[in-house]
Scaffold this motif. Structure first.
Motif, short mmCIF file in Angstrom:
data_model
loop_
_atom_site.label_atom_id
_atom_site.label_comp_id
_atom_site.label_asym_id
_atom_site.label_seq_id
_atom_site.Cartn_x
_atom_site.Cartn_y
_atom_site.Cartn_z
N ASP A 129 0.81 -1.22 0.00
CA ASP A 129 0.00 0.00 0.00
C ASP A 129 0.84 1.27 0.00
OD1 ASP A 129 -2.44 -1.28 -0.02
OD2 ASP A 129 -2.58 -1.38 2.17
N GLU A 131 3.35 2.62 -1.65
CA GLU A 131 3.64 3.43 -2.83
C GLU A 131 2.45 4.30 -3.22
OE1 GLU A 131 5.04 3.01 -7.48
OE2 GLU A 131 3.96 1.41 -6.48
N SER A 132 1.31 3.70 -3.29
CA SER A 132 0.12 4.43 -3.68
C SER A 132 -0.25 5.49 -2.64
CB SER A 132 -1.03 3.44 -3.88
OG SER A 132 -2.26 4.11 -3.79
N ARG A 135 2.09 8.38 -3.02
CA ARG A 135 1.80 9.13 -4.24
C ARG A 135 0.58 10.04 -4.02
NH1 ARG A 135 -0.89 6.20 -7.83
NH2 ARG A 135 0.36 4.42 -7.19
N THR A 136 -0.42 9.50 -3.36
CA THR A 136 -1.62 10.29 -3.11
C THR A 136 -1.32 11.46 -2.17
OG1 THR A 136 -2.91 8.27 -3.37
CG2 THR A 136 -4.04 10.18 -2.42
N ASP B 129 -6.84 6.22 -7.15
CA ASP B 129 -6.00 6.17 -5.95
C ASP B 129 -6.82 6.17 -4.67
OD1 ASP B 129 -3.58 6.15 -7.26
OD2 ASP B 129 -3.40 8.35 -7.29
N SER B 132 -7.29 2.83 -2.32
CA SER B 132 -6.09 2.39 -1.61
C SER B 132 -5.70 3.40 -0.53
CB SER B 132 -4.96 2.21 -2.62
OG SER B 132 -3.74 2.24 -1.96
N PHE B 133 -5.86 4.67 -0.87
CA PHE B 133 -5.53 5.72 0.10
C PHE B 133 -6.39 5.58 1.35
CE2 PHE B 133 -6.09 10.22 1.57
CZ PHE B 133 -4.79 10.44 1.96
#
Lengths: 150, 150
Positions: A129, A131-132, A135-136, B129, B132-133
């Motif tokens: 989880d 990486e995502s 990024r967010t 996204d 997952s966030f």
DNA sequence: AAAATTTCATTGCATATGCAACATTGCTGT
DNA sequence: ACAGCAATGTTGCATATGCAATGAAATTTT
């Protein structure tokens, strides 16, 4: 009687983000507060100085997202503890140049590895989880500076 | 001269999460502060009361992650503004039962749709996204309550 | 070059916050 | 039933915070 829209704070992203961020910050701050007497504002200023080598109040305000008055007071506190030095600048005498003292550097040699370890642990715990998630976070942070879709 | 580990606050997840969360909160709070004079603590208490129908200070403390003194003072403020009612409870006279007044409910009928729209917009902007966030936020929030891997 | 404007840092002030006392009430065990 | 303990909410106090105002220095304008 009620007539209110159904709404659960528990599922509200701004709230969730606040709680999660508070958890991470406090979890980390607990360490450096209890062991070194360092608050989060202290930490941010120290890290930026460690990273940049030296900066003005304004630089720090921009770099670490803190009110300038907060930066100013934090800097005074750190100076009186001997962790940083404040020096008026020759070129532009409005600026105050901040740098770590040797004592401050010594402290950071303890603190930074601790933070790096925390980061590594967090990445490992979050696993796929991460990486995502990261990024967010980046996307949200950019919104703050640049265009704001809301 | 330096001898310090390289460390960039900008890539540090606790910091990034704090900045992102602050952006979301402030972005939203800007609306209900300027238009309704409601702060974030106010908002949290009001939402919980709208959702639960009524609660004690302790309930709110647990539900929305706020110090009980903060809840107490927020409740007093909201009461003096006529948005909530404080009623001692018959069964357990230590408890104070808080409920929205009609005026409070009227306010929430304006605020809640606004928050729902914000949430929808956020989900739409984050797109793929988001799921997952949100899941990762949930994992972090659980760590706060339950077992802590650090 | 003087005046007006902008930038930078600090400070004053009102408010907010966290923590520890505290008073009150309820609960537990004997 | 009573003594001790736990839970609930409020308040006192020291500190932290945000915002506006200030002072000092640089930059821009005329």
């Amino acid at each position: 009687m009620e007539g209110l829209p159904e709404f659960d704070l528990t599922g509200f992203t701004p709230y969730r983000a606040a709680v999660a961020a508070q958890f991470l910050s406090e979890r980390l701050a607990r360490e450096y507060r209890s062991r070194f007497g360092i608050s989060i504002p202290d930490w941010r200023v120290l890290v930026h100085l460690a990273h940049s080598g030296g900066a003005s109040v304004r630089d720090i305000e921009n770099a670490v997202v803190m009110e300038k008055s907060k930066v100013s007071r934090t800097a005074s506190r750190l100076e009186s503890r001997g962790l940083i030095a404040k020096r008026p600048q020759a070129r532009d005498r409005r600026l105050v140049h901040l740098t770590l003292t040797e004592e401050g550097r010594a402290l950071m040699r303890e603190l930074l590895p601790l933070a790096a370890a925390f980061q590594a642990k967090l990445e490992s715990v979050l696993g796929a989880d991460f990486e995502s998630f990261d990024r967010t976070l980046g996307r949200l942070i950019e919104m703050q500076a640049g265009e704001d879709p809301f």
